[in-house]
Design an enzyme around this catalytic site. Structure first.
Site, mmCIF file in Angstrom:
data_model
loop_
_atom_site.group_PDB
_atom_site.id
_atom_site.type_symbol
_atom_site.label_atom_id
_atom_site.label_comp_id
_atom_site.label_asym_id
_atom_site.label_seq_id
_atom_site.Cartn_x
_atom_site.Cartn_y
_atom_site.Cartn_z
ATOM 1 N N GLY A 1 0.834 -1.184 0.000
ATOM 2 C CA GLY A 1 0.000 0.000 0.000
ATOM 3 C C GLY A 1 0.868 1.232 0.000
ATOM 4 N N GLY A 2 0.275 2.331 0.516
ATOM 5 C CA GLY A 2 0.991 3.590 0.492
ATOM 6 C C GLY A 2 2.220 3.612 1.367
ATOM 7 C CG ASP B 1 -4.063 0.890 11.241
ATOM 8 O OD1 ASP B 1 -5.254 1.250 11.353
ATOM 9 O OD2 ASP B 1 -3.538 0.600 10.146
ATOM 10 C CB VAL C 1 4.268 -7.414 2.432
ATOM 11 C CG1 VAL C 1 4.688 -8.703 3.135
ATOM 12 C CG2 VAL C 1 3.882 -6.352 3.445
ATOM 13 C CE LYS D 1 4.671 -2.298 6.150
ATOM 14 N NZ LYS D 1 3.587 -2.051 7.114
#
Length: 326
Positions: free
Chosen positions: A27-28, A139, A32, A47
């Site tokens: 993603g941003g 998160d 990964v 990652k």
């Protein structure tokens, strides 16, 4: 050009310890990869944080420091981090355990309540473990929990937004940690939206996610129910509503306290399965409504008399029916 922009099966770092094999997602914040640890001859998840090579040295140092702090957490429900470092392009990489399986989001819609509770309690234990090391995830959501296909083990992942609770590590109690908001809309605690993050913020996100897993919808502010769905079972709703309190001080004292209450009530329901669907909510305003005390359903005297009269009426009707048929 960094590893995130273009993927090739090449060594990651200058020492050649890791070799990329496949891109698993991203993603941003980064990507990964499936990689091979050439030193230990094992597969790992790798990652690569894309932003770290383009920002100030102090931010790159913070990412490395927090990744190393998470690596010290040893718990079955927290992803194992094997190594952290920098790629040849100056990007931060995190080499971690490769978990074969999907996310909690992908499977929870197909599970019964008992199975949902099992996986979420596992996830709560993982959060409790990182809190014990003065780390806040910031998160938590179903997408950030992997379920191992072989063992059905829940594993918390994606600590890219995690922060070290500096005030707790300094022995100052649970004071706010002021940083960027981060998180995912819908799961963010009110204080996190203001830039103040503590372990209670993870608890709030956890309760949102569990409510959503059980009902299919996220709760309203403070645990308000949607008119479109009936909400969780009342015994669970009471637990989650406390964890969703707007004020962090009114939530459960810790994730471990929340876990203990979930497990206590789950044991009680296993002992009394016929009461699993009974509404145990107190304070409804109805004099006849049952309420729960110490895990036992208690009916108010008015309700007892009404039910006793109903039982006698049914017994008398049955007796008269038997006499007339004789």
């Amino acid at each position: 050009m960094g590893l995130v922009e273009t993927f090739e099966p090449i060594p990651v770092d200058a020492k050649g310890r890791f070799t990329l094999l496949d891109r698993l997602g991203g993603g941003g914040a980064g990507s990964v990869f499936l990689a091979r640890d050439n030193a230990l001859e094992r597969l790992v998840g790798l990652k690569v944080v894309c932003e770290s090579g383009r920002v100030e040295a102090h931010k790159r140092a913070r990412l490395l420091r927090e990744a190393r702090a998470i690596a010290r957490v040893k718990h079955d429900n927290v992803i194992v981090i094997y190594d952290v470092g920098e790629t040849s392009a100056g990007e931060v990489y995190i080499a971690m355990e490769h978990v074969r399986g999907g996310t909690l989001r992908e499977i929870q819609a197909h599970l019964e309540l008992e199975d949902i509770l099992d996986l979420y309690i596992q996830s709560a234990r993982g959060l409790g473990a990182i809190h014990d090391r003065n780390i806040v995830h910031r998160d938590f959501k179903p997408e950030n929990v992997l379920i191992d296909d072989a063992s059905n083990r829940a594993v918390i992942i994606d600590f890219g937004l995690a922060g070290i609770d500096q005030t707790r590590s300094a022995g100052g109690g649970e004071e706010p940690v002021t940083r960027a908001v981060g998180g995912t809309p819908g799961y963010i605690a009110p204080e996190q939206a203001r830039g103040e993050v503590t372990p209670a913020s993870d608890q709030y996100a956890f309760c949102v996610a569990l409510w959503e897993a059980v009902t299919g919808e996220r709760p309203g502010p403070g645990g308000a129910r949607s008119c479109a769905t009936p909400g969780p079972p009342a015994w669970l709703r009471g637990i989650l509503t406390r964890g969703l309190s707007p004020a962090p001080a009114k939530r459960w004292p810790s994730m471990n306290a929340l876990i203990q209450e979930l497990e206590r009530r789950r044991r009680w329901l296993r002992s009394w399965p016929l009461l699993a669907g009974v509404d145990l909510e107190a304070g409804t305003g109805s004099r006849e409504a049952p309420f729960a005390w110490a895990g036992v359903v208690v009916y108010r005297p008015e309700a007892w008399r009404a039910r006793a009269n109903m039982r006698w009426s049914r017994a008398l009707t049955s007796l008269l029916t038997w006499v007339n048929s004789s």
